[in-house]
Design a protein around this motif. Structure first.
Motif, mmCIF file in Angstrom:
data_model
loop_
_atom_site.group_PDB
_atom_site.id
_atom_site.type_symbol
_atom_site.label_atom_id
_atom_site.label_comp_id
_atom_site.label_asym_id
_atom_site.label_seq_id
_atom_site.Cartn_x
_atom_site.Cartn_y
_atom_site.Cartn_z
ATOM 1 N N GLY A 554 0.848 -1.108 0.102
ATOM 2 C CA GLY A 554 0.069 -0.101 -0.049
ATOM 3 C C GLY A 554 0.882 1.168 -0.048
ATOM 4 N N SER A 555 2.308 1.155 -0.199
ATOM 5 C CA SER A 555 2.910 2.151 -0.314
ATOM 6 C C SER A 555 3.702 2.447 -1.439
ATOM 7 N N ALA A 556 4.113 3.695 -1.995
ATOM 8 C CA ALA A 556 4.576 3.925 -3.299
ATOM 9 C C ALA A 556 6.177 4.474 -2.934
ATOM 10 N N SER A 557 7.142 3.937 -3.461
ATOM 11 C CA SER A 557 8.274 4.513 -3.517
ATOM 12 C C SER A 557 9.031 4.695 -4.733
ATOM 13 N N GLY A 558 9.779 5.777 -4.759
ATOM 14 C CA GLY A 558 10.596 5.996 -6.080
ATOM 15 C C GLY A 558 11.985 5.744 -5.789
ATOM 16 N N PRO A 559 12.872 5.920 -6.867
ATOM 17 C CA PRO A 559 14.512 5.723 -6.662
ATOM 18 C C PRO A 559 15.205 6.413 -5.884
ATOM 19 N N GLY A 560 14.576 7.682 -5.578
ATOM 20 C CA GLY A 560 15.456 8.597 -4.587
ATOM 21 C C GLY A 560 14.914 8.371 -3.101
ATOM 22 N N GLY A 561 14.325 7.291 -2.822
ATOM 23 C CA GLY A 561 13.740 7.029 -1.597
ATOM 24 C C GLY A 561 12.585 7.926 -1.092
ATOM 25 N N GLU A 562 12.039 8.670 -1.741
ATOM 26 C CA GLU A 562 10.737 9.267 -1.712
ATOM 27 C C GLU A 562 9.775 8.279 -1.483
ATOM 28 N N SER A 563 8.817 8.293 -0.467
ATOM 29 C CA SER A 563 7.644 7.391 -0.247
ATOM 30 C C SER A 563 6.482 7.907 0.130
ATOM 31 N N GLY A 565 1.998 6.865 1.094
ATOM 32 C CA GLY A 565 1.067 5.942 1.088
ATOM 33 C C GLY A 565 0.019 6.269 -0.157
ATOM 34 N N LEU A 566 -0.584 5.113 -0.557
ATOM 35 C CA LEU A 566 -1.466 5.186 -1.914
ATOM 36 C C LEU A 566 -2.557 6.097 -1.418
ATOM 37 N N PRO A 567 -3.171 6.063 -0.385
ATOM 38 C CA PRO A 567 -4.161 6.962 -0.200
ATOM 39 C C PRO A 567 -3.954 8.254 -0.174
ATOM 40 N N ASP A 568 -2.765 8.641 0.029
ATOM 41 C CA ASP A 568 -2.266 10.125 0.109
ATOM 42 C C ASP A 568 -1.974 10.428 -1.243
ATOM 43 N N LEU A 569 -1.688 9.654 -1.956
ATOM 44 C CA LEU A 569 -1.146 9.861 -3.663
ATOM 45 C C LEU A 569 -2.779 9.719 -4.176
ATOM 46 N N LEU A 570 -3.602 9.234 -3.941
ATOM 47 C CA LEU A 570 -4.815 9.224 -4.553
ATOM 48 C C LEU A 570 -5.842 10.437 -3.997
ATOM 49 N N ASP A 571 -5.578 11.154 -3.282
ATOM 50 C CA ASP A 571 -6.019 12.193 -2.533
ATOM 51 C C ASP A 571 -7.537 12.041 -2.721
ATOM 52 N N GLY A 572 -8.378 11.102 -2.119
ATOM 53 C CA GLY A 572 -9.728 10.976 -2.108
ATOM 54 C C GLY A 572 -10.270 10.666 -3.527
ATOM 55 N N HIS A 573 -9.602 10.435 -4.630
ATOM 56 C CA HIS A 573 -10.203 9.929 -5.689
ATOM 57 C C HIS A 573 -9.863 8.470 -6.403
ATOM 58 N N ASP A 574 -10.737 7.913 -6.811
ATOM 59 C CA ASP A 574 -10.517 6.499 -7.362
ATOM 60 C C ASP A 574 -9.615 6.606 -8.680
ATOM 61 N N LEU A 575 -8.617 5.684 -8.870
ATOM 62 C CA LEU A 575 -8.113 5.824 -10.181
ATOM 63 C C LEU A 575 -8.648 4.360 -11.182
ATOM 64 N N VAL A 576 -9.216 4.485 -12.117
ATOM 65 C CA VAL A 576 -9.942 3.559 -12.845
ATOM 66 C C VAL A 576 -9.164 3.276 -14.284
ATOM 67 N N GLU A 577 -9.006 2.196 -14.516
ATOM 68 C CA GLU A 577 -8.205 1.849 -15.918
ATOM 69 C C GLU A 577 -8.839 0.535 -16.278
ATOM 70 N N THR A 578 -8.807 0.591 -17.563
ATOM 71 C CA THR A 578 -9.383 -0.709 -18.152
ATOM 72 C C THR A 578 -8.199 -1.289 -19.363
ATOM 73 N N GLY A 579 -7.679 -2.483 -18.923
ATOM 74 C CA GLY A 579 -6.799 -2.924 -19.752
ATOM 75 C C GLY A 579 -7.139 -3.841 -20.742
ATOM 76 N N SER A 580 -6.570 -4.019 -21.869
ATOM 77 C CA SER A 580 -7.024 -4.976 -23.107
ATOM 78 C C SER A 580 -6.102 -5.647 -23.684
#
Lengths: 745, 323
Positions: A554-563, A565-580
C-alpha cells in the motif's frame, strides 16, 4: 480509458514486469477467495437465485431420431394443474452453439436431427408439474426425407473434409514407411466423451422491458450474450448475463444451449421470470459430446530411432453441416519430427447430438493415441520410450518451420524420470507380479497448444488504497478469482486481502471467458495492463518513471527514497483503468504450447483384467505459475480425467436409433475417489514472453493431454496386452492375458 | 415425477393396511425415487415404513435376524455380521456409496430393480417396464446384461451385491401379507423373467418384507469378489460369493453364488457338487466354471461375461482354498 500499450500482442513482452514487482504474491499457493462460499453451499449458482414470480420450465425431448414435428397436442397438458404454457417457438435451438460462435446455433427445434433433441418447453408453477407434463406431452412427427446414419463406421456414411482445417502434408510418407528401419502402422479408437460437469445447465430468464437478464451457467459470457441475442433477434446490448459461479464446464458451456434460449422465450411469452434447469439425462443427451475417433498412426524411424515419417489420420463425426471437427492432430503438428508426414482429420456425418469441445479438444484423444503408438515404436526399436521422445524433438515445427516460443518437454521428462523412479521399470512386460496383480509402468509426453483470445478487465484503485478487479471473465472452478487478484496485488503492491475480484457479469468489461486454457493468460494480461496504466499515473504523481516505481503493502516509493502511502497519492479519488489485450503476431510467429510428461504405475488383475492406477507423476512446464495451488489442482484434475479417458469413460450409443444409452453418472463412468491414487504434480517454472505479458501459458487442460497414453503403456508393460481401443475396459484385456496360474499367485 | 401422497406408518400393520389399499411401500427410497423421477415407477400413494420399528438386528437361535429396515451401513458394520457372516458385510460394502448405504435398507435392497438402460428410458421398448412392448436390450447395447436365466422377453440382471451374499448364506426372507406370514428362501425369492419380466420377485401385492434370517454360521471361509469397471460406485460386471470349508486339503463344503451374471442372483448346486470332496486345482476350477456356464448365452456386448465369470470363479476359489 488509458492504454499505454497496443491491444494487439505483436511482440514478446520481454520486460517481464511481474518479476520486477515487490509484493511477492504472484505464484504463491494462495487459497481461492471464494472457496469457503463454495464448500459451505453459500455460493449462489445459476438455478439458486431467488427471483420473485419465477416459474419452472422443463424441456421436452424428441422420442424419435430424425423427422419433423407435425403436431403438438398442447391441450392435454395445459389442462393439468399448474401448467402455464407449452412453448414451441421457431427461435428455439436444435443444436448447441460451439465455443466462440458469437451467433445463434441451428434453430427451429421442430426439425429433429438426433434422438432426444429438445422440441418444446413446458412451463408450470413447479418443476415437478412441468416435468410430469413434459413427459406427458404428445407430439406427432413425420419422417425425415433424407436421414443421416447413426453409426459413424457403418456403410453409407458421408465422410467430408472439415471446412476450416487442411491436412498437413510434407515429403512422401509412403516412401518413408517403406525405407524405414523401424515402422509401425496401427489403428486406434477412442469413444465419445461427455463433459459431465457437476452443475447441470441452468438459466433463469427475466425481462425488464426490452432488456433480458439471465442468471446462467456459461463459460464465455461475451460470446454467449451475442448468441442469445442472435437467437432472439434482439441487440446484444439488451442482454445481460450474470454468472459469478459456474459448477464446471469442460467445454459444454462454451456456447449457449437449449435451456437459455427457451427460458428467454418463455419468460417473454409469459411476462414473468422463467427458470429452466436441465436434468442430468438431458445434459447428456442434448448438449455436447466429444466425437469418437478412429485414428491411424504411422511412424517411420531410421536405425538411430529418429522419425523420418509421421502419419496421423483421424475419422471423427458430427451432425451434417456442423463446422466443428475434433482437432485430433493439433499437437502432432509440432510435437515430434519426421519430415515426411500426413496429418489429416475427416468428419463422418451422422445423427447424434452436436459434437464439440470437451476437455482439451484434439489433444485429449489425439495425444493419448500418438503416445501409445510411440510406445509401440520404442519397443520395436528396442530403446527406452524416454529416449525415443528426446531423439525426436525438432528445432522448428516440421513443414511450417516456425520456432518454438519455449518448450519444457526435455526438462519435464527428466524431472519426471527422477521423481517417479522410472529406472525401476522393467523393459519387457509381465515381469512384476504382486499376488493377483501384474504391475507395470508407462509414460507419455504432454502437449497442449497455447491460445490467447481478446480480453478486457477494469481495475479500480480505490481512494482508500484497496483495489477492485472487474471483468465478465468466468471462474468455472479453476481459480480465476485467486489468480486475477494475485496479478493485481502484485502489480499494485497490495496484500491479497486488499484486492477484490468481481467476475461473471456482462455489465463488466469483456474478459476472455473460460475455455481452451486461455482464460488466465488472456484476462490476466488485461488485468496486468490496467494495473500498468494505474502505475503510470501513480509514478507521475510521485515524480518518477513507472519502471522505477516500487509498490508494496500500500505504499509507493521512487528511486530517490521518496515514499507515500497510496491513499495520500490518490487524494480522495479512485483511479480507474481498463486493460485490453488481443492476440497478435506472436500467435503466428511462434509455436506456443505447454508441455509435460506423465508417468503411471498400474496394476492389472491377472484373472479379471481390471486395471487400477497405483500412482501417477506429472511434470509440467507452462510458463509462469500464477498460483502454485490452483495450477497444481488443474494438473491433478486433468490427470484424473486422463484416468477416465484411459479406463472408464465411454458414451454408449445405440446404433439402431442413435440414442444415448448411458446418460447418467451411474453408467457413464467418470473416475471416483477410489480410482484416483496418489498423484504427484511437479510444476516447472519458466518464462514465455511470446505467450503473454505475464510470461504464462495455459495449464487448464494440459494434465489430460497424453495422460491416458501413459496408463495404456503401463498396462502393456504390466501384462503384455496392447489394447488399441479406449477405454481399456477388462473385456478388451482378458482375451489376451497370460494364464493367471502360470505365475505364482 | 407424478404427484403422490406420502403417509408414515407407525407399525407394520398400518403399513400393510395401506398397501392393501394400493399404496406402495417406501423405505430408503434410493431406487424408487429415482424411478419415480423418470416415471418408470408412478405410484400415486406411498406409505413410508421407516418408522415401523423393523430396524433391529438380533440373534434368532444360532442364526441372526436382520430387520427389513436395518440400513445397509448398519448391517455391514454390525459386529455379529462381521464376525460370523463376513460375506454379507463384504458384499454390502462393495456396493453403492457411503451416502446410499446410509439410506438403503435390507428389504429395499432385495427389491431393487435392474439398471438396464432400456428399462430406465421410457422411450425404449421394455417388457419389464411395460409388458408386451418388447426388449430393446437384446439387440442393443447390452454390455451389463445377463448371460444366464434370460428369456425372449428379458435379459436384464438383478444388479445388487447384498442378495448374492445372502443367497450363498442360505438366507430366508420373512414377509407379512394379506395371507399371513411367509418364510421364503432367498433362492426362491427372485424370479427369472420367463414370459413375464414385470415381476422381479415372488412378493404378492400387499406383501411386506419384515426381516431376513441368516442360519447359524458355517465357520467357513467367506469371500465376496466384485469385478467392475471402476473401483467403487459401479455395479458388478460379475460377482462371486463363496462360503467354503477345507478339510485335509479337500473342499469339504462349498456354497457359491454369482451376481450380475444371471437375471437373478445365481446359484447352481451342480457347481458346488463338482467341487466338494476334491483337491483344489486350476483344472477343478475350470471344470466348475464349465458346469456353471454350460447354458450361458451372450447377446453381443456382454459375451465377455462368460469367460470373465470363469476367471472370477477361479480367482475366488484359489483365494478361498489357499493354504
Amino acid at each position: 480509458m488509458h492504454l499505454p500499450l497496443s491491444d494487439m500482442y505483436n511482440q514478446p513482452d520481454e520486460r517481464n514486469r511481474l518479476d520486477h514487482m515487490r509484493q511477492g504474491v504472484i505464484g504463491k499457493p494462495l487459497d481461492r477467495p471464494e472457496g469457503p462460499l463454495k464448500v459451505s453451499g453459500t455460493a449462489t449458482y445459476a438455478a439458486e437465485w431467488r427471483i420473485a414470480g419465477c416459474v419452472d420450465g422443463v424441456l421436452v425431448l424428441a422420442s424419435i431420431a430424425q423427422g419433423q414435428v407435425s403436431a403438438i397436442h398442447r391441450d392435454d397438458v395445459l389442462a393439468r394443474e399448474g401448467v402455464l404454457a407449452v412453448i414451441a417457438d421457431p427461435a428455439m435451438t436444435r443444436r448447441s452453439a460451439q465455443g466462440m460462435a458469437a451467433k445463434a446455433p441451428q434453430q427451429d427445434a421442430a426439425r429433429v436431427e438426433y434422438f432426444g433433441q429438445p422440441v418444446a418447453l413446458v412451463v408450470a408453477q413447479t418443476f415437478e408439474q412441468a416435468r410430469d407434463a413434459a413427459l406427458a406431452l404428445r407430439i406427432d412427427y413425420t419422417d425425415a426425407s433424407d436421414p443421416a446414419p447413426f453409426d459413424p463406421h457403418g456403410s453409407g456414411v458421408k465422410v467430408e473434409a472439415p471446412s476450416d482445417s487442411k491436412p498437413v502434408e510434407g515429403g512422401d510418407l509412403d516412401q518413408a514407411m517403406e525405407t524405414a528401419a523401424f515402422s509401425i502402422d496401427v489403428e486406434y479408437e477412442t469413444p465419445g466423451h461427455a463433459s459431465a460437469a457437476m452443475e447441470p445447465h441452468a438459466t433463469i430468464a427475466q425481462w425488464q422491458g426490452d432488456n433480458l437478464v439471465l442468471h446462467g451457467s456459461y463459460q464465455m459470457l461475451a460470446y454467449n450474450v451475442k448468441e442469445i441475442a442472435d437467437c432472439l433477434g434482439i441487440a446484444a446490448d439488451k442482454v445481460r448475463i450474470i454468472a459469478p459461479y459456474v459448477g464446471g464446464g469442460f467445454g459444454s458451456k462454451l456456447g449457449i444451449t437449449h435451456e437459455a434460449v427457451s427460458a428467454a422465450i418463455a419468460a417473454r411469452e409469459l411476462g414473468r421470470p422463467v427458470r429452466v434447469v436441465m436434468t442430468r439425462q438431458q445434459v447428456f443427451q442434448t448438449v455436447m459430446r466429444r466425437s469418437e475417433t478412429r485414428q491411424r498412426v504411422r511412424l517411420a524411424a531410421d536405425p538411430a530411432g529418429r522419425l523420418i515419417g509421421l502419419g496421423h489420420e483421424a475419422l471423427v463425426s458430427n451432425l451434417p453441416g456442423e463446422k466443428f471437427a475434433e482437432p485430433v492432430t493439433q499437437a502432432t503438428e509440432f510435437l515430434y519430427g519426421g519430415e515426411n508426414r500426413l496429418l489429416k482429420v475427416e468428419v463422418a456425418r451422422i445423427s447424434r447430438l452436436t459434437a464439440g469441445s470437451v476437455r482439451a479438444p484434439g489433444e485429449a484423444v489425439g495425444m493419448q493415441v500418438l503416445e501409445a503408438a510411440m510406445d509401440e515404436l520404442a519397443e520395436k526399436i528396442g530403446i527406452d520410450p524416454i529416449d525415443l521422445r528426446k531423439r525426436n524433438l525438432p528445432a522448428t515445427v516440421p513443414v511450417e518451420g516456425t520456432p518454438y516460443s519455449s518448450r519444457m518437454l526435455t526438462q519435464a521428462l527428466e524431472e519426471g524420470v527422477k521423481a517417479f523412479g522410472w529406472s525401476a521399470r522393467q523393459t519387457r512386460p509381465c515381469q512384476t507380479r504382486e499376488g493377483e496383480w501384474w504391475i507395470g509402468m508407462g509414460m507419455a509426453s504432454a502437449a497442449r497448444v497455447n491460445m490467447m483470445v481478446p480480453a478486457q478487465a477494469r481495475v479500480t484503485l480505490r481512494a482508500d488504497g484497496s483495489a477492485l478487479v472487474e471483468t465478465d471473465q468466468t471462474d468455472i472452478g479453476t481459480g480465476t478469482y485467486a489468480i486475477l487478484g494475485q496479478i493485481a496485488g502484485e502489480m499494485l503492491g497490495l496484500p491479497i486481502a486488499q484486492v477484490t475480484v468481481t467476475l461473471g457479469d456482462t455489465a463488466f468489461p469483456a474478459g476472455a471467458g473460460s475455455g481452451g486454457s486461455f482464460g488466465a493468460i488472456s484476462t490476466g494480461s488485461a488485468v496486468m495492463r490496467a494495473c500498468e496504466a494505474i502505475r503510470e499515473t501513480l509514478a507521475k504523481r510521485l515524480g518518477c518513471d513507472e519502471t522505477d516505481l516500487a509498490l508494496k503493502d500500500g505504499s509507493a516509493s521512487g528511486p530517490g527514497g521518496e515514499s507515500r502511502g497510496l491513499p495520500d497519492l490518490l487524494d480522495g479519488h479512485d483511479l480507474v483503468e481498463t486493460g485490453s489485450i488481443k492476440p497478435g503476431k506472436t500467435a503466428k510467429e511462434f509455436s506456443q504450447a505447454s508441455y509435460g510428461a506423465f508417468f503411471a504405475e498400474v496394476a492389472v488383475h491377472a484373472f479379471t483384467g481390471e486395471v487400477r492406477v497405483r500412482r501417477m507423476t506429472g511434470a509440467f512446464g507452462f510458463g509462469r505459475v500464477l498460483n502454485a495451488k490452483t495450477a497444481r489442482s488443474q494438473c491433478l484434475g486433468g490427470m484424473v480425467w486422463g484416468i477416465g479417458s484411459a479406463l472408464t469413460e465411454e458414451l454408449a450409443f445405440d446404433t439402431r436409433d442413435g440414442h444415448l444409452v448411458n446418460h447418467d453418472l451411474a453408467e457413464y463412468h467418470v473416475p471416483v475417489h477410489a480410482d484416483v491414487p496418489a498423484i504427484e504434480v511437479i510444476l516447472l517454472e519458466e518464462r514465455d514472453a511470446a505467450a503473454s505479458p505475464l510470461q504464462a501459458k495455459g495449464v487448464g487442460e494440459l494434465g489430460i493431454c497424453g495422460a491416458a497414453g501413459a496408463i495404456a503403456n503401463a498396462v502393456y508393460n504390466a501384462c503384455g496386452v496392447r489394447v488399441r481401443s479406449f477405454p481399456l475396459t477388462l473385456d478388451k484385456i482378458i482375451p489376451a492375458l497370460p494364464d493367471p496360474f502360470a505365475s505364482a499367485v | 415425477m407424478k404427484a403422490f401422497t406420502l403417509d408414515h406408518a407407525p407399525n407394520a400393520d398400518t403399513a400393510l393396511a395401506a398397501m392393501g389399499q394400493g399404496a406402495t411401500a417406501i423405505a430408503g427410497g434410493t431406487n424408487l425415487v429415482d424411478l419415480m423421477k423418470l416415471q418408470v415407477a408412478t405410484p400415486e400413494r406411498l406409505v413410508s415404513i421407516r418408522r415401523t420399528g423393523l430396524d433391529t438386528i438380533g440373534y434368532d437361535g444360532d442364526g441372526l435376524r436382520i430387520g427389513a429396515l436395518v440400513t445397509n451401513a448398519d448391517c455391514a458394520a454390525d459386529m455379529r455380521v462381521r464376525q460370523d457372516w463376513p460375506l454379507l458385510s463384504q458384499a454390502i460394502l462393495a456396493g453403492a456409496s457411503p451416502q446410499l448405504r446410509n439410506r438403503a435398507t435390507t428389504g429395499g435392497n432385495l427389491c431393487q430393480r435392474t439398471r438396464c438402460g432400456y428399462f430406465t428410458d421410457t422411450t425404449q421398448a421394455c417388457n419389464k417396464r411395460e409388458p408386451g412392448t418388447g426388449c430393446a436390450a437384446r439387440e442393443g447395447f447390452n454390455r451389463i446384461h445377463a448371460v444366464l436365466g434370460t428369456s425372449e422377453a428379458c435379459i436384464a440382471t438383478y444388479p445388487g451385491d447384498m442378495a448374492v451374499a445372502l443367497l450363498a448364506l442360505d438366507a430366508v426372507v420373512l414377509t407379512q401379507g394379506p395371507f399371513g406370514l411367509r418364510q421364503i428362501p432367498l433362492a426362491m425369492f427372485h424370479r427369472e423373467p420367463g414370459e413375464d419380466p414385470s415381476r422381479d420377485n415372488v412378493l404378492q401385492p400387499g406383501e411386506l418384507i419384515t426381516a431376513v434370517k441368516l442360519p447359524a454360521p458355517t465357520g467357513g471361509r467367506q469371500v465376496y469378489r466384485k469385478v467392475r469397471d471402476r473401483a467403487s460406485y459401479a455395479f458388478a460386471l460379475v460377482s462371486v460369493a463363496v462360503d467354503l470349508t477345507m478339510e485335509q486339503g479337500r473342499i469339504a463344503r462349498c456354497a457359491l453364488a454369482f451376481g450380475s451374471l444371471g437375471t437373478v442372483p445365481w446359484r447352481d448346486p451342480a457347481v458346488e457338487a463338482v467341487l466338494v470332496g476334491e483337491v483344489p486345482s486350476p483344472a477343478l476350477f475350470a471344470q466348475a466354471a464349465e458346469i456353471l456356464l454350460r447354458d450361458a448365452r451372450g447377446f453381443g456386448a456382454n459375451d465377455f461375461k462368460i469367460p470373465l465369470a470363469a476367471r472370477a470363479l477361479a480367482a475366488t476359489l484359489a483365494q478361498a482354498t489357499k493354504g
